[in-house]
Write a protein that holds these residues in place. Structure first.
Motif, PDB file in Angstrom:
ATOM      1  N   GLU A 173     -10.053   2.919   0.154  1.00  0.00           N
ATOM      2  CA  GLU A 173      -9.883   3.890   1.073  1.00  0.00           C
ATOM      3  C   GLU A 173      -9.180   3.491   2.407  1.00  0.00           C
ATOM      4  O   GLU A 173      -8.218   4.332   2.660  1.00  0.00           O
ATOM      5  CB  GLU A 173     -11.154   4.448   1.554  1.00  0.00           C
ATOM      6  CG  GLU A 173     -12.000   5.075   0.751  1.00  0.00           C
ATOM      7  CD  GLU A 173     -13.278   5.578   1.240  1.00  0.00           C
ATOM      8  OE1 GLU A 173     -13.295   6.124   2.693  1.00  0.00           O
ATOM      9  OE2 GLU A 173     -14.262   5.840   0.764  1.00  0.00           O
ATOM     10  N   GLU A 174      -9.117   2.376   2.530  1.00  0.00           N
ATOM     11  CA  GLU A 174      -8.220   1.787   3.900  1.00  0.00           C
ATOM     12  C   GLU A 174      -6.806   1.649   3.308  1.00  0.00           C
ATOM     13  O   GLU A 174      -5.939   1.953   3.796  1.00  0.00           O
ATOM     14  CB  GLU A 174      -8.781   0.337   4.202  1.00  0.00           C
ATOM     15  CG  GLU A 174     -10.089   0.382   4.961  1.00  0.00           C
ATOM     16  CD  GLU A 174     -11.312   0.269   3.908  1.00  0.00           C
ATOM     17  OE1 GLU A 174     -11.191   0.176   2.572  1.00  0.00           O
ATOM     18  OE2 GLU A 174     -12.258   0.354   4.477  1.00  0.00           O
ATOM     19  N   GLN A 218      -5.492   3.379   0.847  1.00  0.00           N
ATOM     20  CA  GLN A 218      -4.804   4.870   0.827  1.00  0.00           C
ATOM     21  C   GLN A 218      -4.747   5.382   2.177  1.00  0.00           C
ATOM     22  O   GLN A 218      -3.646   6.172   2.381  1.00  0.00           O
ATOM     23  CB  GLN A 218      -5.849   5.657   0.181  1.00  0.00           C
ATOM     24  CG  GLN A 218      -6.323   5.368  -1.218  1.00  0.00           C
ATOM     25  CD  GLN A 218      -7.356   6.277  -2.138  1.00  0.00           C
ATOM     26  OE1 GLN A 218      -7.407   7.405  -1.609  1.00  0.00           O
ATOM     27  NE2 GLN A 218      -7.941   5.636  -2.843  1.00  0.00           N
ATOM     28  N   ALA A 219      -5.543   5.160   3.285  1.00  0.00           N
ATOM     29  CA  ALA A 219      -5.061   5.603   4.530  1.00  0.00           C
ATOM     30  C   ALA A 219      -3.525   5.115   5.251  1.00  0.00           C
ATOM     31  O   ALA A 219      -3.061   5.489   5.763  1.00  0.00           O
ATOM     32  CB  ALA A 219      -6.055   5.376   5.527  1.00  0.00           C
ATOM     33  N   LEU A 220      -3.355   3.714   4.630  1.00  0.00           N
ATOM     34  CA  LEU A 220      -2.157   3.097   5.123  1.00  0.00           C
ATOM     35  C   LEU A 220      -0.985   3.382   4.191  1.00  0.00           C
ATOM     36  O   LEU A 220       0.195   3.072   4.707  1.00  0.00           O
ATOM     37  CB  LEU A 220      -2.397   1.582   5.225  1.00  0.00           C
ATOM     38  CG  LEU A 220      -3.472   1.112   5.987  1.00  0.00           C
ATOM     39  CD1 LEU A 220      -3.566  -0.353   5.898  1.00  0.00           C
ATOM     40  CD2 LEU A 220      -2.732   1.087   7.563  1.00  0.00           C
ATOM     41  N   TRP A 221      -1.106   3.978   3.090  1.00  0.00           N
ATOM     42  CA  TRP A 221      -0.143   3.949   2.017  1.00  0.00           C
ATOM     43  C   TRP A 221       1.361   4.620   2.528  1.00  0.00           C
ATOM     44  O   TRP A 221       2.303   3.765   2.458  1.00  0.00           O
ATOM     45  CB  TRP A 221      -0.557   4.848   0.709  1.00  0.00           C
ATOM     46  CG  TRP A 221       0.388   4.616  -0.377  1.00  0.00           C
ATOM     47  CD1 TRP A 221       1.171   5.365  -0.647  1.00  0.00           C
ATOM     48  CD2 TRP A 221       0.373   3.588  -1.374  1.00  0.00           C
ATOM     49  NE1 TRP A 221       1.949   5.057  -1.900  1.00  0.00           N
ATOM     50  CE2 TRP A 221       1.685   3.694  -2.082  1.00  0.00           C
ATOM     51  CE3 TRP A 221      -0.239   2.323  -1.591  1.00  0.00           C
ATOM     52  CZ2 TRP A 221       1.791   2.906  -3.243  1.00  0.00           C
ATOM     53  CZ3 TRP A 221       0.239   1.452  -2.463  1.00  0.00           C
ATOM     54  CH2 TRP A 221       1.031   1.776  -3.337  1.00  0.00           C
ATOM     55  N   THR A 272      -0.388  -3.301   1.633  1.00  0.00           N
ATOM     56  CA  THR A 272      -1.706  -2.663   2.061  1.00  0.00           C
ATOM     57  C   THR A 272      -2.879  -3.669   1.793  1.00  0.00           C
ATOM     58  O   THR A 272      -3.795  -3.416   2.350  1.00  0.00           O
ATOM     59  CB  THR A 272      -1.753  -1.430   1.336  1.00  0.00           C
ATOM     60  OG1 THR A 272      -1.885  -1.078  -0.019  1.00  0.00           O
ATOM     61  CG2 THR A 272      -0.792  -0.122   1.874  1.00  0.00           C
ATOM     62  N   THR A 282      -5.374  -4.949   4.827  1.00  0.00           N
ATOM     63  CA  THR A 282      -6.922  -4.405   4.839  1.00  0.00           C
ATOM     64  C   THR A 282      -7.692  -5.944   4.224  1.00  0.00           C
ATOM     65  O   THR A 282      -8.949  -5.745   4.327  1.00  0.00           O
ATOM     66  CB  THR A 282      -7.085  -3.525   3.938  1.00  0.00           C
ATOM     67  OG1 THR A 282      -6.402  -3.858   2.429  1.00  0.00           O
ATOM     68  CG2 THR A 282      -6.391  -2.177   4.181  1.00  0.00           C
TER      69      THR A 282
END
Length: 167
Positions: free
Chosen positions: A123-124, A126-129, A161, A165
């Motif tokens: 999820e982390e 994906q949030a930074l992608w 990413t 993370t």
């Protein structure tokens, strides 16, 4: 900490939607090297979207002159990817459709699976992608919308990413 990168596949196409077909396929290998092949259009592949050409910069004439036959490209993909068993794509829906079309016209079956790159992302990540991908683009001289280089861009974004993370 050295981590193996996922093998990423990207396809450029004649356009989007009905009638579109693959015009270039590229992969970024686990070691970071990348390779791509232009694909000769089949006689029945007539769809051509000028907007797509503006993005990737590949003319239909160039494909006819420099493209490789579909069977040769499909064989190359099997040779490259069968021992891995899979490759990843950020546009699985489109790329899998075009890959299926390529193998169908080659009269071959793929000896690997194409999977969605997002299944590898936390999820982390994906949030930074999106912001990370933009940073990688800004910092590199990657030629966007060319299959091999776009595959490498995705691989570098994945790597960055992960680093952000797992600190």
């Amino acid at each position: 900490m050295s981590e193996t990168l996922p093998t990423v596949l990207d396809i450029e196409a004649s356009g989007f939607g009905r009638g579109s077909y693959p015009i270039e396929v590229g992969i970024a290998r686990a070691d970071g090297s990348c390779c791509a092949f232009l694909i000769q259009p089949q006689q029945e592949w007539t769809h051509w979207d000028p907007k797509a050409e503006l993005l990737h910069g590949i003319s239909r004439e160039r494909l006819l002159q420099e493209g490789y036959p579909v069977r040769q490209v499909a064989q190359w993909l099997n040779d490259e990817l069968s021992s891995l068993g899979k490759a990843y794509s950020d546009s699985w829906g489109y790329d899998n459709t075009w890959l299926s079309l390529l193998f169908h016209h080659a009269g071959m079956l793929p000896r690997f699976r194409l999977e969605a790159l997002r299944i590898l992302l936390s999820e982390e990540q994906q949030a930074l992608w999106s912001s990370t991908k933009e940073s990688v683009i800004d910092e590199s001289d990657i030629n966007r919308h060319r299959a091999g280089e776009d595959a490498r861009l995705l691989q570098l974004t994945y790597q960055r990413t992960r680093q952000l993370t797992t600190r």
